[in-house]
Structures are given as C-alpha cells and as structure tokens.
Scaffold this motif. Sequence first.
Motif, PDB file in Angstrom:
ATOM      1  N   CYS A  13       0.658  -1.368  -0.337  1.00 49.72           N
ATOM      2  CA  CYS A  13       0.071  -0.081   0.011  1.00 49.72           C
ATOM      3  C   CYS A  13       0.955   1.461   0.298  1.00 49.72           C
ATOM      4  CB  CYS A  13      -0.945  -0.232   0.967  1.00 49.72           C
ATOM      5  SG  CYS A  13      -2.267   1.488   1.274  1.00 49.72           S
ATOM      6  N   SER A  45      -4.287  -1.551  -6.084  1.00 46.74           N
ATOM      7  CA  SER A  45      -5.301  -1.399  -7.160  1.00 46.74           C
ATOM      8  C   SER A  45      -5.737  -0.155  -7.223  1.00 46.74           C
ATOM      9  CB  SER A  45      -7.082  -2.501  -6.517  1.00 46.74           C
ATOM     10  OG  SER A  45      -6.458  -3.350  -5.968  1.00 46.74           O
ATOM     11  N   TYR A  75     -19.683  -7.076  -3.241  1.00 41.72           N
ATOM     12  CA  TYR A  75     -18.384  -8.034  -2.178  1.00 41.72           C
ATOM     13  C   TYR A  75     -17.762  -6.940  -2.053  1.00 41.72           C
ATOM     14  CZ  TYR A  75     -20.094 -11.871  -4.400  1.00 41.72           C
ATOM     15  OH  TYR A  75     -21.238 -13.367  -5.205  1.00 41.72           O
ATOM     16  N   THR A  76     -18.506  -5.428  -1.299  1.00 44.20           N
ATOM     17  CA  THR A  76     -17.133  -4.506  -1.091  1.00 44.20           C
ATOM     18  C   THR A  76     -16.045  -4.670  -1.017  1.00 44.20           C
ATOM     19  OG1 THR A  76     -19.917  -3.745  -0.433  1.00 44.20           O
ATOM     20  CG2 THR A  76     -17.764  -2.732  -0.263  1.00 44.20           C
ATOM     21  N   GLY A  77     -15.734  -3.966  -1.461  1.00 50.35           N
ATOM     22  CA  GLY A  77     -13.898  -3.512  -1.554  1.00 50.35           C
ATOM     23  C   GLY A  77     -13.246  -4.668  -2.175  1.00 50.35           C
ATOM     24  N   GLU A  78     -13.488  -5.814  -2.264  1.00 49.65           N
ATOM     25  CA  GLU A  78     -13.473  -6.488  -3.901  1.00 49.65           C
ATOM     26  C   GLU A  78     -12.709  -6.702  -4.853  1.00 49.65           C
ATOM     27  OE1 GLU A  78     -11.916  -8.812  -2.067  1.00 49.65           O
ATOM     28  OE2 GLU A  78     -12.593 -10.538  -1.842  1.00 49.65           O
ATOM     29  N   ARG A  99      -1.995 -10.393   4.672  1.00 50.91           N
ATOM     30  CA  ARG A  99      -3.704 -11.107   4.490  1.00 50.91           C
ATOM     31  C   ARG A  99      -3.851 -12.008   5.530  1.00 50.91           C
ATOM     32  NH1 ARG A  99      -5.799  -7.923   1.493  1.00 50.91           N
ATOM     33  NH2 ARG A  99      -8.107  -8.445   2.362  1.00 50.91           N
ATOM     34  N   CYS A 105      -7.589  -7.284  11.605  1.00 52.11           N
ATOM     35  CA  CYS A 105      -9.151  -7.993  11.372  1.00 52.11           C
ATOM     36  C   CYS A 105      -9.088  -9.321  11.002  1.00 52.11           C
ATOM     37  CB  CYS A 105      -9.701  -7.276   9.781  1.00 52.11           C
ATOM     38  SG  CYS A 105     -10.025  -5.262   9.495  1.00 52.11           S
TER      39      CYS A 105
END
Length: 257
Positions: A13, A45, A75-78, A99, A105
């Motif tokens: 990121c 992305s 699928y929010t965020g995918e 990940r 999370c």
Amino acid sequence: MARKFLIGGNWKCNGTRENVAALVEVLNEGGEFPDNAEVVVAPPSIFLQTVKDTIRPDIKVSTQNVGKNVRPGAYTGELCASMIKDFGVEWVITGHSERRVGFGCAGESSDLIAEKSKVALDCGLNVIMCIGESLAVREANQTLELVLEDHMAAFLKTLEEADWSRVVVAYEPVWAIGTGVTASPAQAQEVHSAIRAWVGEKVSPAVAESLRIIYGGSVKSSNAAELATCPDIDGFLVGGASLKPDFVDIIKAVEGK
Ligand SMILES: O=C[C@H](O)COP(=O)(O)O
C-alpha cells in the motif's frame, strides 16, 4: 528445461500518483533485462490502470489480492478474478502473510487462500501463492510442518495437477519481511528444496521440476545474486526494494545464473 527467474515487485500500500509515475520511469529506463528473467509488479489497485498503460511491455502487472468470487457482485472492497482477467492483468498474488495476519481484522486462512487461488487459476490468471513461517514457528523448529502440511497442503487439496503450470510459490519467512534480516541462502535453499521435494511426491515429479519457487524477505541487490545461485531459488518477491531503483539491479542480478 531451465526455469526462468520470476522477479516480482510487491508495492503493497505505497505510492502517490507522482512517485508511481517516477518509479515507472525508472523501470522503463532500466535498460535491457536478462533473458532468463520475467518481471511482474503489483501496484495498489488504484494505480493498476496507469501502471498497465505506461510500463514497458516486458514488465507484467499483478494485483496484490483477489476475491474468492468468480463473478462481480455485492462484495464491497473486492476485485474478482473475472474482472481482473477482463481488465487485462495477467497475475495475482494470494496468501501474502500480511493478508493472512489480517491487519487487526480477521485474517485469511490457508483454505480461503487456496480457494481464491483456484478461482483465479480457473479464470486464466497466473498466481503467485505466498507461504511462510513466523519467527516463533521457526524457533519452535516447525517451519516445514507449517509451510508444507498447512500452507502447501491447502493448495494441494484445492488445485488440479494442470493448475500448477500457472503457479509460482513465494516462500516468504515472516521474520524476514521488511526487517532487513534476509534468510541466508542456506536457510532459504533448505525450505525451497523441501517444497520442491514435497510437490514431487504429492503432485508429480514433472510439476516439481518446472515449478518456480521464489524467495521474499528483505531482498536487495546486495543479496540477490547470491540467493539466485541456490538451485531451488527461482526468483524473488520484493517489497521495500521494489519501490526503489534497486529493483532494476535485483532483476539484473540473475543474469547468467
Ligand atoms: O511481498 C514482499 C515481501 O513481503 C517482502 O517484503 P520486503 O522485501 O520489504 O522484506
């Protein structure tokens, strides 16, 4: 047949519009790459479009993750595999330790990572599947147990033999990621050779022979050449140094290896 080195730059990121453009320029002006090197970069992305449109044609682009659902949907965020394929990106990374841990999370399990990898493969993508142990696991002498019997076993359960031709396994000991501590060539070679032997036994000798197993964890141009001489190290997944001109030197370090 000799395996071609795969050198991946995982930008994680990081990046602004300005320094992504500057990094692409450095790579584009990096001169000729060795014939035995294949190069892939994985920008965040949000920068995929600009990197894909501006980077030299001999560098391919990858996503850093993929959703487990084949088709677009709620699928929010995918990013889903069919969308990545349609976009013209050829590679995805799965199972990076960052990940797996989950940034506070819920992290991704080995089964989920295998499922995502299979979905990506079924959509025609190439997959860099990451595995690797924490320091505590290494100190407990359980590296091979975790890497083979958990991480690799999940892939074995989910992939078909034909899938392995589009797979690269990235061995990234977590204790070497971003720490400046690189696994020694002997430490890396020991795990890589165990992975290859395991694949030879569980999948097939032919798959083991052609499978590229790359190393990640504080790779720099100063250690890349020596690591590349190990018989079972077929390239690198580079984090921090892939954001710098040093990445070009890492690519060139495999020349003649
Ligand atoms: O995906 C790359 C790895 O996490 C290695 O990162 P690093 O080169 O900054 O240690």
